[in-house]
Write an enzyme that holds these catalytic residues in place. Structure first.
Site, PDB file in Angstrom:
ATOM      1  N   GLU A 256      44.629  30.490  39.518  1.00 17.16           N
ATOM      2  CA  GLU A 256      43.348  30.812  40.130  1.00 17.16           C
ATOM      3  C   GLU A 256      42.976  32.165  39.551  1.00 17.16           C
ATOM      4  O   GLU A 256      43.689  33.149  39.747  1.00 17.16           O
ATOM      5  CB  GLU A 256      43.550  30.877  41.643  1.00 17.16           C
ATOM      6  CG  GLU A 256      42.271  30.806  42.402  1.00 17.16           C
ATOM      7  CD  GLU A 256      42.202  31.933  43.364  1.00 17.16           C
ATOM      8  OE1 GLU A 256      41.344  32.806  43.137  1.00 17.16           O
ATOM      9  OE2 GLU A 256      43.001  31.957  44.301  1.00 17.16           O
ATOM     10  N   CYS A 295      38.049  37.085  44.850  1.00 17.17           N
ATOM     11  CA  CYS A 295      37.928  36.073  43.797  1.00 17.17           C
ATOM     12  C   CYS A 295      36.725  35.172  44.052  1.00 17.17           C
ATOM     13  O   CYS A 295      36.189  34.577  43.128  1.00 17.17           O
ATOM     14  CB  CYS A 295      39.204  35.263  43.708  1.00 17.17           C
ATOM     15  SG  CYS A 295      39.767  34.616  45.286  1.00 17.17           S
TER      16      CYS A 295
HETATM   17  P1  NDP Z   1      46.662  40.676  36.666  1.00 15.67           P
HETATM   18  O1  NDP Z   1      46.373  39.403  35.987  1.00 15.67           O
HETATM   19  O2  NDP Z   1      46.899  41.870  35.849  1.00 15.67           O
HETATM   20  O3  NDP Z   1      47.937  40.520  37.604  1.00 15.67           O
HETATM   21  C1  NDP Z   1      48.069  39.447  38.487  1.00 15.67           C
HETATM   22  C2  NDP Z   1      49.528  39.302  38.839  1.00 15.67           C
HETATM   23  O4  NDP Z   1      50.261  38.945  37.681  1.00 15.67           O
HETATM   24  C3  NDP Z   1      50.162  40.596  39.339  1.00 15.67           C
HETATM   25  O5  NDP Z   1      51.092  40.287  40.336  1.00 15.67           O
HETATM   26  C4  NDP Z   1      50.844  41.115  38.116  1.00 15.67           C
HETATM   27  O6  NDP Z   1      51.886  42.004  38.411  1.00 15.67           O
HETATM   28  C5  NDP Z   1      51.361  39.825  37.532  1.00 15.67           C
HETATM   29  N1  NDP Z   1      51.722  39.902  36.141  1.00 15.67           N
HETATM   30  C6  NDP Z   1      51.094  40.546  35.141  1.00 15.67           C
HETATM   31  N2  NDP Z   1      51.749  40.336  33.990  1.00 15.67           N
HETATM   32  C7  NDP Z   1      52.812  39.562  34.278  1.00 15.67           C
HETATM   33  C8  NDP Z   1      53.882  39.032  33.506  1.00 15.67           C
HETATM   34  N3  NDP Z   1      53.974  39.236  32.201  1.00 15.67           N
HETATM   35  N4  NDP Z   1      54.809  38.290  34.125  1.00 15.67           N
HETATM   36  C9  NDP Z   1      54.751  38.069  35.447  1.00 15.67           C
HETATM   37  N5  NDP Z   1      53.759  38.551  36.224  1.00 15.67           N
HETATM   38  C10 NDP Z   1      52.798  39.275  35.651  1.00 15.67           C
HETATM   39  O7  NDP Z   1      45.544  40.874  37.709  1.00 15.67           O
HETATM   40  P2  NDP Z   1      45.271  42.117  38.627  1.00 15.67           P
HETATM   41  O8  NDP Z   1      45.771  41.794  39.974  1.00 15.67           O
HETATM   42  O9  NDP Z   1      45.750  43.418  38.062  1.00 15.67           O
HETATM   43  O10 NDP Z   1      43.734  42.109  38.509  1.00 15.67           O
HETATM   44  C11 NDP Z   1      43.145  42.325  37.250  1.00 15.67           C
HETATM   45  C12 NDP Z   1      41.876  41.540  37.151  1.00 15.67           C
HETATM   46  O11 NDP Z   1      42.100  40.184  37.493  1.00 15.67           O
HETATM   47  C13 NDP Z   1      40.812  41.994  38.086  1.00 15.67           C
HETATM   48  O12 NDP Z   1      40.133  43.063  37.580  1.00 15.67           O
HETATM   49  C14 NDP Z   1      39.967  40.747  38.189  1.00 15.67           C
HETATM   50  O13 NDP Z   1      39.069  40.697  37.126  1.00 15.67           O
HETATM   51  C15 NDP Z   1      40.945  39.640  38.064  1.00 15.67           C
HETATM   52  N6  NDP Z   1      41.283  39.084  39.334  1.00 15.67           N
HETATM   53  C16 NDP Z   1      40.803  37.880  39.635  1.00 15.67           C
HETATM   54  C17 NDP Z   1      41.098  37.328  40.823  1.00 15.67           C
HETATM   55  C18 NDP Z   1      40.612  36.001  41.146  1.00 15.67           C
HETATM   56  O14 NDP Z   1      41.197  35.347  41.999  1.00 15.67           O
HETATM   57  N7  NDP Z   1      39.567  35.513  40.558  1.00 15.67           N
HETATM   58  C19 NDP Z   1      41.897  37.992  41.828  1.00 15.67           C
HETATM   59  C20 NDP Z   1      42.356  39.276  41.411  1.00 15.67           C
HETATM   60  C21 NDP Z   1      42.087  39.755  40.190  1.00 15.67           C
HETATM   61  P3  NDP Z   1      51.711  43.593  38.222  1.00 15.67           P
HETATM   62  O15 NDP Z   1      50.711  44.038  39.195  1.00 15.67           O
HETATM   63  O16 NDP Z   1      53.068  44.108  38.525  1.00 15.67           O
HETATM   64  O17 NDP Z   1      51.296  43.780  36.822  1.00 15.67           O
END
Ligand code: NDP
Length: 675
Positions: A256, A295
């Site tokens: 998602e 989201c």
């Molecule tokens: P990210 O995609 O950076 O992170 C989402 C999750 O993935 C976090 O728990 C992160 O952990 C984890 N993650 C990142 N890299 C890895 C990896 N290599 N292996 C395992 N887990 C990983 O999203 P963010 O939460 O930082 O948000 C960034 C952007 O995502 C926002 O600006 C927005 O644009 C979008 N977003 C969209 C959403 C939606 O539902 N549409 C919801 C939230 C965000 P960690 O924090 O430790 O890096």
């Protein structure tokens, strides 16, 4: 200083030397250190698979649903502890309610769906049995059973509690142990809630673990029985879903991700009308709730060309009343973004959108803050306008994950739907209209592009649940840019953690596997009337065969007179004969049901407490005066309902003097556990 710990193999593990600093979004100050501890991810996976999985799978769906409900009640009692931490994430109490109460409420609904809509056993029965042979000795049945691996639940920063609970509840209900991995920026709130789950002692050992910080090479170690459920950015989703181990082992990956959700003001809605007011209220809410970091937030506001000025004026007036500042301070309606990095990202996206839009609101960095200073990650609600949305690209492709939305004009309903679809696949699109035909037109043109369509109007405005609110009853997820995944939706969301298997065999085999009697399976003669037996005594397959009863013309005439059902097929021989369904006057279907009850009921007081309903009734052959009917009643399914009684579903068939089946149904009774 917050030091959220991981929880692995039954132990808490403090942040390590490589931990990451967490700065609070309200003051910018250092508030915590997280992650960096060496985790033995293989042992974590093994522990989940060998300890948590078997313990969960030893239970049935209803047992696990009871655990989830108990956990929700427990969390509800301690939720104020979570609300106390919530402002550190930048969120107001109102924002926190979506996350904290929203998460707990979601668990409650999932638990209730499990009790109501899943069997009281270990095998989920998916649909009716399929007849695969002429003689009925070989049939097919789809079932679903829990996957035997582990569900890795990776969440975004914006819903630290709901994000965990809305994934955890369906996985546990399915029977899968989970490893939760929250986004580091807000992981301390997830950890606080997770700590309560452990302290409750409700879930079996190995059912839940928590990774704070990186997952190391955990994903490389996943196999055919594991699931990854991810919420976050499209880039991370792409990176993770293309992990060679996930692809090689066909590991289920639900994503998602970013979504350019739209709302459409229907062409029928006049400025100032109740529907118009509802539209403005929802659009403004979606821009400001959680500072737009949802989201499901509305990124594109699609309105009739003729109404664009009225909409922008009404929206600007509403946004002007939004007070910003410390989310814990009185009178603050909108808090901070989750981090300075998130604010910088939104400002970057605003620059990228500038070529296609004009900004209608003031500079988002010009702020009048309550109880906070400019060092916080604050941005004012920002409304943009794009006058040529057909030529524009960025407004349909770039998600500014903050309090930002773009207004754009449309010509007619098809054009509005086409613009909504330009988002390339979204979690939710909404439409405000008072015209059901407009709703149908837009739905046909655009439902394929959106995981959820939310249609509101004057008649539903007071009770509508909100564009941005994913409900546990309804699916959450969307095609294309939204990630192509699907969560929630009641039992649908549970099935993502289960394997659907088509089982073929004899009715006895299928009955033994599903725990539900099938026509053609062996019948048990209990030598005692089933209505005299307690819930615990009655066995699946116990059958009563009744005597026969003749149905006379007088019976039919009496029933017609007595009930007032004097439909011609029961009262007028000539007219009935002219009807291709009937040979002449026939018995009422409800007369047959009543006679059937008279044949199978045992009148004395006993364990049967009540007749609570009847499913799947079909009348299969007419019954004429002079025919006689008899009944077969078989215990098909048993479901514990309370501490003192359960529901028994009986398979009932009526046959005539030639052995032809004339009616069939499922009868539901509540039966006491004791005499
Ligand atoms: P990210 O995609 O950076 O992170 C989402 C999750 O993935 C976090 O728990 C992160 O952990 C984890 N993650 C990142 N890299 C890895 C990896 N290599 N292996 C395992 N887990 C990983 O999203 P963010 O939460 O930082 O948000 C960034 C952007 O995502 C926002 O600006 C927005 O644009 C979008 N977003 C969209 C959403 C939606 O539902 N549409 C919801 C939230 C965000 P960690 O924090 O430790 O890096």
């Amino acid at each position: 200083m917050l030091r959220p710990a991981s929880y692995a193999i039954g132990k808490w593990i403090e942040p390590g030397a490589e931990s990451r600093a967490i700065h609070g979004p309200v003051t910018g100050d250092l508030i915590g250190q997280a992650g960096g501890a060496p985790l033995d991810v293989q042992r974590m996976l093994d522990w989940a698979r060998s300890t948590g999985g078997p313990a969960l799978r030893a239970m049935g769906f209803h047992d696990r649903a009871r655990l989830i409900k108990a956990l929700a009640v427990y969390l509800g009692e301690r939720k104020e502890e979570l609300y106390a931490i919530n402002p550190l994430t930048g969120a107001t109490r109102r924002d926190g309610a979506i996350d904290i109460d929203g998460g707990i409420g979601t668990m409650m609904v999932i638990a209730s769906k499990g009790r109501r809509e899943m069997p009281d056993g270990q095998v989920y029965v998916d649909g009716a049995a399929e007849g695969l042979s002429r003689g009925g000795t070989f049939i097919g049945q789809h079932i679903a059973v829990p996957l035997q691996g582990v569900a890795v639940l990776i969440n975004a920063f914006n819903f630290p509690v709901w994000g965990m609970l809305e994934k955890l509840a369906p996985a546990i209900l399915a029977g899968m142990p989970v490893i939760v991995k929250p986004a580091t920026q807000t992981c301390y709130l997830t950890e606080a809630c997770f700590r309560m789950i452990i302290e409750s002692g409700i879930l079996p050992e190995g059912a839940v673990q928590l990774v704070i910080g990186g997952t190391g090479d955990m994903l490389d170690r996943l196999g055919a029985q594991d699931v990854v459920s991810f919420t976050g950015s499209a880039d991370t989703a792409l990176h993770l879903r293309t992990n060679p181990a996930l692809m090689r082992n066909s590991v289920r990956f639900h994503a998602e991700q970013d979504s350019l959700n739209a709302t459409i003001l229907g062409p029928d809605v006049a400025a100032g009308s109740p529907a118009f007011q509802a539209f403005i209220k929802e659009a403004a809410n979606e821009i400001t709730t959680k500072a737009g970091q949802k989201c499901t937030a509305i990124r594109r506001i699609i309105v009739p060309q003729s109404a664009i000025n009225e909409v922008s004026e009404a929206l600007m007036a509403r946004l002007a009343g939004i007070t910003l500042g410390d989310p814990a301070a009185d009178g603050v309606r909108m808090g901070a973004l989750a981090s300075a990095a998130q604010k910088a990202d939104v400002l970057d996206k605003l620059s990228a959108l500038a070529g296609e839009t004009v900004r209608l609101t003031d500079d988002p960095e010009t702020l009048d803050l309550i109880g906070a200073g400019p060092e916080g990650a604050f941005l004012a609600p920002t409304l943009l306008r794009c006058d040529d949305p057909d030529a524009a690209r960025a407004v349909h492709e770039l998600e500014a994950f903050g309090p930002v939305s773009t207004l754009m004009p449309y010509r007619d309903a098809d054009h509005a739907a086409a613009l909504a679809n330009r988002g390339g696949g979204s979690l939710v699109a909404s439409l405000v209209t008072d015209d059901p035909q407009v709703a149908r037109q837009v739905t046909l043109a655009s439902a394929a592009w959106h995981g959820r369509l939310y249609i509101n109007g004057a008649s539903s405005a007071n009770e509508a649940t909100g564009h941005g609110a994913p409900l546990p009853h309804m699916v959450h997820g969307g095609p294309g840019r939204a990630g192509g995944g699907e969560e929630l939706g009641g039992v649908r969301g549970v099935l993502h953690y289960m394997q659907r298997t088509a089982v073929q065999g004899s009715p006895d085999v299928i009955a033994a596997i599903t725990g539900q009697w099938q026509p053609g399976a062996a019948e048990i003669d209990a030598q005692q009337h089933p209505f005299q037996r307690t819930f615990n005594e009655i066995r699946i397959g116990e059958t009563l065969h009744t005597d026969a009863r003749e149905v006379t013309l007088e019976d039919i005439a009496h029933f017609a007179e007595f009930t007032g059902d004097t439909f011609y097929a029961h009262t007028d021989e000539e007219a009935a004969k002219a009807n291709p369904f009937f040979p002449g006057r026939v018995a009422h279907g409800y007369l047959l049901l009543s006679f059937a009850a008279g044949l199978f009921v045992q009148p004395d007081p006993g364990p049967v407490l009540a007749n609570t309903g009847l499913n799947s009734l079909s009348f299969q052959k007419p019954v004429s005066p002079g025919d006689s009917i008899k009944v077969r009643l078989t215990c098909k399914r048993k479901t514990r309902r309370t501490d003192s009684y359960g529901e028994i579903a009986w398979h009932v068939t009526l046959t005539n003097q030639d052995g032809d089946q004339v009616a069939e149904y499922e009868l539901l009774t509540m039966v006491s556990y004791t005499r």
